[in-house]
Write a protein that holds these residues in place. Sequence first.
Motif: not given
Lengths: 272, 83
Positions: A88-109
């Motif tokens: 995970a990232s250590q950033t404090r920005d909670k909005d850094a995770l997006t549903q589209e982004g997560v979906e893209r990564i999971l599809e790739q994995l």
Amino acid sequence: MAKIIVVTSGKGGVGKTTSAAAISTGLALRGKKTVVIDFDVGLRNLDLIMGCERRVVYDLVNVIQGEAGLNQALIRDKRVENLFILPASQTRDKDALTQEGVERILEQLKQDFDFIMCDSPAGIERGAQLAMYFADEAIVVTNPEVSSVRDSDRILGLLGSKTRRAEQSLDPVKEHLLITRYNPSRVTSGDMLTLDDIREILSIDLLGLIPESEAVLRASNQGVPVTHDAASDAGQAYTDTVSRLLGEDMPLRFHEVQRKGLLNRMFGGSRR
Amino acid sequence: MKLLEFLKRERKKSASVAKERLQIIVAHQRGQRGQPDYMPLLERELLEVIRRYVQVDDDAIQISLDSEDNCSVLELNVTLPKS
């Protein structure tokens, strides 16, 4: 086809990360190509439990934001082949995770892996919801204690309504109960909820039971998932859990007070 | 001997107390599970309106939403105090 499994609980400190690390390690030891993703943005800890904290260069948020490729961010486990960690990232920005982004990564994995384990943060906020959103199965980690059981029930409610499978009316997320920190002697004395009490209240299938064990702290101190401690009760309990996750029938162990043999009582040191 | 039994019984209790409490709270949580997000607010505002006319307790109002085939029924039960 890759399976996405979320390790979740609602309540913090019940053993989500320990379990995610131990089960991922167990799956990889069984030859399954496994990646474990830390969704706890801002408070990453999976890297410590997996013992790869000094090898983190890029993280989940870097990949989502396009600052690094997935292969640059994946850390190969030093001990087991077929095991990778996405920190995970250590950033404090909670909005850094997006549903589209997560979906893209999971599809790739999904193209590369047999199992994708999502280590959820505590709570029911964005990080936790994203960790469970795309899951096929869920491991609900529960301690034999009132607040943990109640929160697990809340999480079961979310799994049944706030996931892709629920929203698109697909087959529901398969829910598994993992009881951790179980202390048979306190159960016997009547001061701890029994296995059956918890099963009855939550009414989901039991995947595993991990006894309260000194081996768990020892494992996290060393950054070696407890599954590697094959002599320990917790290590064996996680190995059993992995077998059940793979569809094997394993009898339950460590749920009753262990009777120590005479030799063990005379010479046995600390409980393992 | 009696004292020992008494103490033993007291110790036995805590896990079963936990179980009873959990069964109640979990049943309550599950009752709310499928319902829309506005229900708690609706419940609170309805209670406020009723209180403009009659003084009732917080637990004197019960609200539930049941979905049948093609319609939903909002059921409201209010226990009024004897006047």
